[in-house]
Design a protein around this motif. Structure first.
Motif, short mmCIF file in Angstrom:
data_model
loop_
_atom_site.label_atom_id
_atom_site.label_comp_id
_atom_site.label_asym_id
_atom_site.label_seq_id
_atom_site.Cartn_x
_atom_site.Cartn_y
_atom_site.Cartn_z
N LEU A 94 4.89 15.11 33.25
CA LEU A 94 6.33 15.12 33.09
C LEU A 94 6.94 15.44 34.44
O LEU A 94 6.60 16.44 35.05
N ILE A 95 7.79 14.57 34.91
CA ILE A 95 8.46 14.85 36.18
C ILE A 95 9.93 15.10 35.88
O ILE A 95 10.58 14.30 35.21
N ARG A 96 10.39 16.22 36.34
CA ARG A 96 11.75 16.65 35.99
C ARG A 96 12.66 16.57 37.18
O ARG A 96 12.35 17.09 38.23
N GLU A 97 13.77 15.93 36.99
CA GLU A 97 14.79 15.90 38.04
C GLU A 97 16.07 16.41 37.44
O GLU A 97 16.41 16.04 36.32
N VAL A 98 16.76 17.24 38.14
CA VAL A 98 18.06 17.67 37.66
C VAL A 98 19.10 17.19 38.67
O VAL A 98 19.02 17.50 39.84
N LYS A 99 20.03 16.38 38.19
CA LYS A 99 21.10 15.92 39.08
C LYS A 99 22.40 16.55 38.62
O LYS A 99 22.76 16.42 37.46
N THR A 105 25.80 17.78 34.19
CA THR A 105 24.45 17.90 34.74
C THR A 105 23.56 16.96 33.97
O THR A 105 23.54 16.96 32.76
N HIS A 106 22.87 16.13 34.69
CA HIS A 106 22.00 15.17 34.06
C HIS A 106 20.56 15.62 34.25
O HIS A 106 20.12 15.83 35.37
N TYR A 107 19.88 15.84 33.14
CA TYR A 107 18.47 16.21 33.23
C TYR A 107 17.67 14.94 33.03
O TYR A 107 17.81 14.29 32.02
N LYS A 108 16.89 14.62 34.01
CA LYS A 108 16.08 13.44 33.83
C LYS A 108 14.62 13.84 33.76
O LYS A 108 14.10 14.48 34.67
N LYS A 109 14.00 13.54 32.64
CA LYS A 109 12.58 13.82 32.52
C LYS A 109 11.88 12.48 32.42
O LYS A 109 12.18 11.68 31.55
N THR A 110 10.99 12.23 33.31
CA THR A 110 10.27 10.98 33.27
C THR A 110 8.85 11.27 32.79
O THR A 110 8.16 12.08 33.39
N GLN A 111 8.48 10.63 31.71
CA GLN A 111 7.12 10.83 31.23
C GLN A 111 6.26 9.73 31.78
O GLN A 111 6.59 8.56 31.69
N LEU A 112 5.17 10.13 32.38
CA LEU A 112 4.31 9.15 33.01
C LEU A 112 2.88 9.34 32.53
O LEU A 112 2.46 10.46 32.26
N ILE A 113 2.18 8.25 32.44
CA ILE A 113 0.76 8.36 32.17
C ILE A 113 0.05 7.71 33.35
O ILE A 113 0.29 6.55 33.66
N LEU A 114 -0.74 8.47 34.03
CA LEU A 114 -1.45 7.96 35.19
C LEU A 114 -2.62 8.89 35.52
O LEU A 114 -2.83 9.88 34.84
N CYS A 115 -3.38 8.55 36.56
CA CYS A 115 -4.52 9.40 36.88
C CYS A 115 -4.06 10.62 37.67
O CYS A 115 -2.94 10.66 38.19
N GLN A 116 -4.92 11.62 37.76
CA GLN A 116 -4.56 12.88 38.39
C GLN A 116 -4.08 12.67 39.83
O GLN A 116 -3.09 13.25 40.26
N CYS A 118 -2.66 10.06 41.26
CA CYS A 118 -1.32 9.49 41.32
C CYS A 118 -0.28 10.51 40.86
O CYS A 118 0.83 10.56 41.39
N ALA A 119 -0.64 11.33 39.86
CA ALA A 119 0.29 12.34 39.38
C ALA A 119 0.62 13.32 40.51
O ALA A 119 1.79 13.67 40.72
N ASP A 120 -0.39 13.74 41.25
CA ASP A 120 -0.16 14.65 42.37
C ASP A 120 0.72 13.99 43.43
O ASP A 120 1.63 14.61 43.97
N LYS A 121 0.44 12.73 43.72
CA LYS A 121 1.24 12.01 44.72
C LYS A 121 2.70 11.96 44.32
O LYS A 121 3.59 12.17 45.12
N LYS A 122 2.95 11.64 43.04
CA LYS A 122 4.33 11.53 42.56
C LYS A 122 5.07 12.85 42.68
O LYS A 122 6.24 12.90 43.04
N ARG A 123 4.39 13.92 42.34
CA ARG A 123 5.04 15.23 42.39
C ARG A 123 5.41 15.59 43.82
O ARG A 123 6.44 16.17 44.06
N LYS A 124 4.53 15.26 44.76
CA LYS A 124 4.79 15.60 46.16
C LYS A 124 5.98 14.85 46.71
O LYS A 124 6.69 15.30 47.59
N LYS A 125 6.19 13.63 46.18
CA LYS A 125 7.30 12.81 46.65
C LYS A 125 8.65 13.39 46.30
O LYS A 125 9.67 13.04 46.88
N GLN A 126 8.70 14.26 45.27
CA GLN A 126 9.97 14.80 44.77
C GLN A 126 10.70 15.60 45.84
O GLN A 126 10.11 16.39 46.52
#
Ligand SMILES: [Zn+2]
Length: 126
Positions: A94-99, A105-116, A118-126
């Protein structure tokens, strides 16, 4: 800065019906559970289509443990949709963005299914 639920309630009370309907139909998954409650109250208060609340319930329905296990076994052995690798089991994340905007206030939760990896990479990009 987070906006209080009280403020969100006020904002929703000021929205046009179509905006409330739009949120109920399209944005439920990106709203915080507390905000969903506010939205449902607002729909009830306005006497909008009761199907809207039924739709919200269907969208927020929790899966039972056996549903979840079945889904997991179906999904975890698939190739990662992000990198195409089949090496490591897939995980859900689950990647959470609050704008924050001026009024909302917009809470955006993106649910993703991917390998560990890629999940780590996505989180670092935040
Ligand atoms: Zn991957």
């Amino acid at each position: 800065m987070a906006i209080s639920l009280e403020q969100i309630k006020k904002n929703y009370a000021g929205f046009d019906d179509y905006k409330i309907e739009y949120l109920a139909k399209n944005e439920i998954n990106s709203l915080d559970p507390d905000v969903v409650v506010i939205l449902k109250d607002e729909i009830k208060k306005r006497g909008l289509d009761s199907n809207l609340n039924k739709g919200i319930e269907a969208q927020t329905k929790e899966l039972t443990d056996s549903d979840l296990q079945e889904l997991k076994s179906k999904i975890s052995n698939l190739a990662c949709p992000e990198c195409g690798q089949k090496g490591s089991p897939l995980i859900g994340t689950l990647i959470r963005e609050v704008k924050s905007f001026v009024l909302l206030t917009h809470y955006k939760k993106t649910q993703l299914i991917l390998c560990q990896t890629c999940a780590d990479k996505k989180r670092k990009k935040q």
